[in-house]
Every structure is written in structure tokens, then in C-alpha cells.
Motif scaffolding. Structure first.
Motif, mmCIF file in Angstrom:
data_model
loop_
_atom_site.group_PDB
_atom_site.id
_atom_site.type_symbol
_atom_site.label_atom_id
_atom_site.label_comp_id
_atom_site.label_asym_id
_atom_site.label_seq_id
_atom_site.Cartn_x
_atom_site.Cartn_y
_atom_site.Cartn_z
ATOM 1 N N LYS A 348 0.818 -1.207 0.000
ATOM 2 C CA LYS A 348 0.000 0.000 0.000
ATOM 3 C C LYS A 348 0.856 1.263 0.000
ATOM 4 C CE LYS A 348 -4.245 1.721 0.626
ATOM 5 N NZ LYS A 348 -5.418 1.447 -0.218
ATOM 6 N N GLY A 349 2.104 1.099 0.464
ATOM 7 C CA GLY A 349 2.976 2.267 0.554
ATOM 8 C C GLY A 349 2.620 3.180 1.706
ATOM 9 N N MET A 350 1.977 2.652 2.724
ATOM 10 C CA MET A 350 1.551 3.462 3.867
ATOM 11 C C MET A 350 2.666 3.587 4.891
ATOM 12 S SD MET A 350 -2.411 2.364 4.550
ATOM 13 C CE MET A 350 -2.712 3.873 5.459
ATOM 14 N N ARG A 351 2.802 4.767 5.448
ATOM 15 C CA ARG A 351 3.799 5.052 6.473
ATOM 16 C C ARG A 351 3.109 4.941 7.847
ATOM 17 N NH1 ARG A 351 4.496 9.707 5.294
ATOM 18 N NH2 ARG A 351 3.777 10.943 7.072
ATOM 19 N N VAL A 352 3.667 4.107 8.695
ATOM 20 C CA VAL A 352 3.079 3.847 10.008
ATOM 21 C C VAL A 352 3.803 4.668 11.058
ATOM 22 C CG1 VAL A 352 2.492 2.105 11.724
ATOM 23 C CG2 VAL A 352 2.420 1.518 9.293
ATOM 24 N N GLU A 353 3.063 5.420 11.816
ATOM 25 C CA GLU A 353 3.596 6.192 12.935
ATOM 26 C C GLU A 353 2.920 5.688 14.212
ATOM 27 O OE1 GLU A 353 3.047 10.306 12.277
ATOM 28 O OE2 GLU A 353 4.296 10.384 10.471
ATOM 29 N N GLY A 354 3.718 5.014 15.057
ATOM 30 C CA GLY A 354 3.181 4.440 16.283
ATOM 31 C C GLY A 354 3.865 5.015 17.497
ATOM 32 N N PHE A 355 3.679 4.396 18.627
ATOM 33 C CA PHE A 355 4.274 4.855 19.885
ATOM 34 C C PHE A 355 5.249 3.810 20.365
ATOM 35 C CE2 PHE A 355 0.269 2.749 20.633
ATOM 36 C CZ PHE A 355 0.556 1.815 21.610
ATOM 37 N N ASN A 356 6.264 4.253 21.101
ATOM 38 C CA ASN A 356 7.323 3.352 21.555
ATOM 39 C C ASN A 356 6.862 2.480 22.719
ATOM 40 O OD1 ASN A 356 9.326 4.062 19.711
ATOM 41 N ND2 ASN A 356 9.887 5.886 20.901
#
Length: 495
Positions: A348-356
Motif C-alpha cells: 500500500k505504501g503506507m507510512r506507520v507512525e506508532g508509539f514506543n
């Protein structure tokens, strides 16, 4: 035997029970009205008799005064004129006075004035036979007769006042008695009203609990039979039939889902096995066009398998609604879910931004994993190609909030009220060769409710779609007591 007797005396219908309640409740009030009428009639009778007697006795006392004056006048006229007709008038008035005095004596038998009046009448009765000189000397008794007659009138009025006071005191006593009877009988009526209200409401409450039990699906204990009118007992029997019918339909639905899942998974496994063999080159080397078609078949097979697993999850969730709360690191659980979708996110080419993290919180692993998996799958299916998938976690007022947001096309306002309904598919379609089943968000919402939490669609100022999972701090069924509560976590790390 006792049950048979109780059933014999139970009202046969709701109308009969209501009529009996009305009659029994009105009975004390009817007794009160009857007693009040009797007391009022007695007081009216006593007042009427007393009024008549008072008028008669007052009139008689006044008549005595008039007769005394006429006797004195006729006697003094005789002393001057010496006419025999005047003596006749005197004798007639004296006889009338004596008769009225005898009747008045019945009212005042022990009054001292009566004795003195009788003595005066004895002196005045022989007045016509006296010589003229003695006759004139005897006239000095008339002032005393007038004085004693006035005293008799005052004694009569005092006697009448005493009788009126007695009647008034009796009326007060009757009034007090009526007040006590009113309080007692009205209290009895209220108690009877409460009793019959309970007799009517109790079976209705039992039916209400039956309906709630049928609606919630919690029918572990056998229901108690309803005791009440025939209409409500018949309604309870209809509810028994409805509950058994719903159980049959639920069993048929579960059996259908199991059989359908099995029947779908068997040929799907053959298709995926065949595509795997073709991909391994068992049937020979594939051309680039054939390889592209094979990848399409394999991707569609995986998607179909995922839909079947979602259907099985929904079926399992409807059957088993128990949770096992334990303290887990939400960040670790999220990375496990993202690892399953790594290839799909890359395509999908999606960039994932999560938490540590770590973010430790009491939750059910399987239910929370279902929620995150469905939200990430929806973001991949409906999100923007080359967009952003952002996952946040924060603690607020003793509750954990997990947000899964993505860029792309926002959800239409018409689809939002029914977004979490099972098998509902809105106007926005999935991107890919296969359509969704429409139960992913419904399963996720049910998993949130099982943990006493909530899954909702919220507005995000930066991204088009944002789902927020709110979980309370529930006591874990097991876990490490040294775990610390969740801390504020921001999407700073990128996966």
C-alpha cells in the motif's frame, strides 16, 4: 395440597383481580362513609330535639312571667273595683300558672326556686276567699312571685345552655372518633392498594425479567414460573415458546456458520495449495503474465480466508462473551498486529507512525487484538495509497485511549450512524478485487463492549478517519502485581 388450594383461590383473570382489588379497597371507605352518615344523623337528631325542647321551655318560662303579671293585675284591680269577674280571671290565670309550673318542674326537679314558687302559690291560692282588708294585705306577695318567676326563667336558660354544651362536647367526641376511624380505614385502604398493586406488578416484573433475559441471551438458570392472572400466565408460556424458538434459531445459525465455514475453507485450501504448487514451478516455469495472474489468485485466496476467519470470529464472539483480563503491554501487542500486515502495508505504501511504549494496561488479549487487527485492516483497505497510518495511546481520567487514524477519503455522514452494525457496508468501497463482509467493525465494537469499553469514530484535525478505543482500568484476573499503569505515549517512533 397447599399449592392446589392456592391455585383454587387465585383470580382467574386480570379483570377479575382488578375488580376484586377495587371492591376490597373501596370496602373500608364504604364503612367509613356509613359510619360518618350514622354519626351525622345522630347529631342532627339530637340537635333537632334539643332545639325543640329549648324553644318549648323558653316559651313556657316566658308564659309563666306573663301569667304572673296578669294574676297581679287582676288581683289589684279587684282590690280597687271589687268585681267578681276579676276574681274569676285571677283564678283561671292561677290554674294555668300551676299547670305550666308543674311541667317546668320536670325540667328542674331539684331547683330551689321551685320550692319557693310552690309556697307562694299556696299563699295566693286562697286569696279569693279572704276579706277585702286581708286581700289587700296579701297583695304584697306578688313582687316575690315575679322575682321568683324571673329566677325560674334564668334557671331554665342555664339548663338549656348546659344541654347545648353537652351536645357540643358530644359532637367533638364524634368528630375525634371519625378522625381516628378515617385514619385507620384510609390506612387500611392504602395497604390493600399496595397489596393488590404488588399482586399485579409482581408477575409483570417477572415477565419483564424474562424478556430482558431472552433479549440479552443470559438464560443459564431455569426461569421461575409466573404466578398471577391467567392472561399473564399464558403470556409467560408464550415467552417460553419464544425462548425455545430463539434457541433453535440460534443453534441453526451457529450450525450454518460452522458448516459454511468448513465448506468454504476446504475448496479454498485446495485452491491455495494449487496456486502454491504453480508458484513453486511444479508444473513448469511461468511467464511473467502467468506469474501476475497467480499472484492475483493467491492474494484473493488470502483475502477470502481472512473474511472466513472474520466470520468465524463473529460466530465465536456471539457464543462466548467471557473475557480474561490481564496486564499486557499494548505496544508489544500492536507490533504483533502490525507484523501480520507488514506486506500489505508495504504494497500500500503506507507510512506507520506508532508509539514506543511500553504501555501496560489490564485488558483481554484476544479481544484487543481483534480490535486492532480490524482497524489496521480497514485502514489498509480504505486508506490512501502512500498515505499515513497513525496509532496513538494515552491515559485520561483512569481510562486508556487508543486511536487508529489514517489519511484518505473520510467516511460519509450517512454511513456513520450504522458504521458498527453487523453486515452493513457503506457507500465507500474497499480497494481491491474483493468486497468486505461488513462485520469487521461490528466484531471490534463487540470486543470493546466485552471489556466494558467503547469503540467510536471521532474527528481528527489532521487525518480523514480516526477510530478511538476507550478501555477502563478493570481489575485483572491474573497478572504481575509489579506492573505499572499506562503512561502518556505519543506517535514519535516510526515502524
Amino acid at each position: 395440597m397447599a399449592t392446589r388450594v392456592a391455585r383454587r383461590w387465585r383470580p382467574r383473570s386480570l379483570l377479575q383481580l382488578v375488580l376484586i382489588a377495587f371492591v376490597v379497597v373501596m370496602l373500608p371507605l364504604g364503612v367509613l362513609m356509613f359510619q360518618a352518615g350514622q354519626a351525622l344523623s345522630e347529631l342532627t337528631r339530637l340537635a333537632d330535639i334539643s332545639a325543640r325542647q329549648a324553644v318549648e321551655e323558653t316559651r313556657r318560662a316566658r308564659t309563666l312571667g306573663v301569667l304572673a303579671l296578669e294574676m297581679e293585675r287582676s288581683a289589684r284591680q279587684y282590690a280597687v273595683l271589687e268585681q267578681e269577674s276579676l276574681l274569676e280571671i285571677y283564678a283561671a290565670r292561677l290554674e294555668e300558672y300551676r299547670q305550666l309550673l308543674g311541667r317546668q318542674q320536670e325540667l328542674l326537679p331539684e331547683a330551689p326556686v321551685m320550692v319557693e314558687l310552690e309556697a307562694l302559690l299556696e299563699r295566693l291560692s286562697d286569696l279569693p276567699g279572704l276579706e277585702l282588708a286581708a286581700f289587700k294585705d296579701r297583695l304584697e306577695a306578688f313582687p316575690a312571685l315575679a322575682e321568683h318567676t324571673e329566677a325560674l326563667r334564668q334557671a331554665t336558660n342555664q339548663r338549656i345552655d348546659t344541654r347545648i354544651d353537652a351536645i357540643r362536647e358530644g359532637a367533638r367526641g364524634v368528630q375525634r372518633q371519625l378522625w381516628w376511624q378515617t385514619g385507620a380505614l384510609v390506612s387500611a385502604s392504602l395497604v390493600l392498594m399496595l397489596l393488590f398493586s404488588w399482586l399485579i406488578i409482581r408477575p409483570v416484573r417477572q415477565l419483564e425479567r424474562r424478556i430482558l433475559g431472552i433479549g440479552s441471551g443470559s438464560r443459564d438458570a431455569p426461569p421461575r414460573p409466573v404466578q398471577g392472572p391467567a392472561e399473564l400466565i399464558q403470556l409467560d408460556e408464550r415467552l417460553d415458546w419464544l425462548a425455545s424458538r430463539l434457541d433453535e434459531l440460534e443453534a441453526e445459525k451457529q450450525r450454518f456458520l460452522r458448516h459454511m465455514s468448513h465448506e468454504l475453507k476446504t475448496p479454498l485450501a485446495s485452491v491455495r495449495e494449487g496456486s502454491a504448487l504453480l508458484g513453486d514451478g511444479v508444473a513448469g516455469k511461468l511467464t511473467p503474465q502467468q506469474q501476475e495472474i497467480l499472484e492475483l489468485i493467491d492474494g484473493s485466496g488470502r483475502e477470502l480466508q481472512r473474511l472466513i476467519e472474520q466470520l468465524l470470529d463473529y460466530n465465536l464472539l456471539q457464543q462466548n462473551r467471557r473475557v480474561k483480563i490481564e496486564r499486557l503491554d499494548v505496544a508489544t501487542l500492536l507490533h504483533e498486529v502490525l507484523a501480520k500486515h507488514r506486506l500489505a502495508l508495504a504494497n500500500k505504501g503506507m507510512r506507520v507512525e506508532g508509539f514506543n511504549g511500553p504501555v501496560v494496561w489490564p485488558l483481554d488479549r484476544a479481544a484487543t487484538e481483534h480490535i486492532l487487527d480490524n482497524l489496521v485492516s480497514n485502514a489498509i483497505a480504505y486508506g490512501e495509497d502512500g498515505g499515513v497510518l497513525e496509532i496513538r495511546a494515552r491515559q485520561r481520567r483512569g481510562r486508556l485511549e487508543l486511536e487508529v487514524a489514517n489519511s484518505g477519503e473520510p467516511i460519509a455522514e450517512a454511513d456513520r450512524p450504522r458504521l458498527f452494525e453487523a453486515f452493513y457496508q457503506g457507500g465507500t468501497r474497499r480497494k481491491g478485487p474483493l468486497k468486505g463482509s461488513g462485520i469487521g467493525l461490528s466484531v471490534a465494537a463487540d470486543c470493546a463492549r466485552l471489556q466494558q469499553g467503547e469503540l467510536a469514530l471521532v474527528t481528527d484535525p489532521r487525518l480523514a478517519v480516526c477510530f478511538r478505543l476507550t478501555l477502563p482500568h478493570t481489575a485483572p484476573s491474573r497478572g504481575d502485581p509489579t506492573d505499572t499503569p499506562a503512561e502518556l505515549a505519543d506517535p514519535q517512533a516510526r515502524s
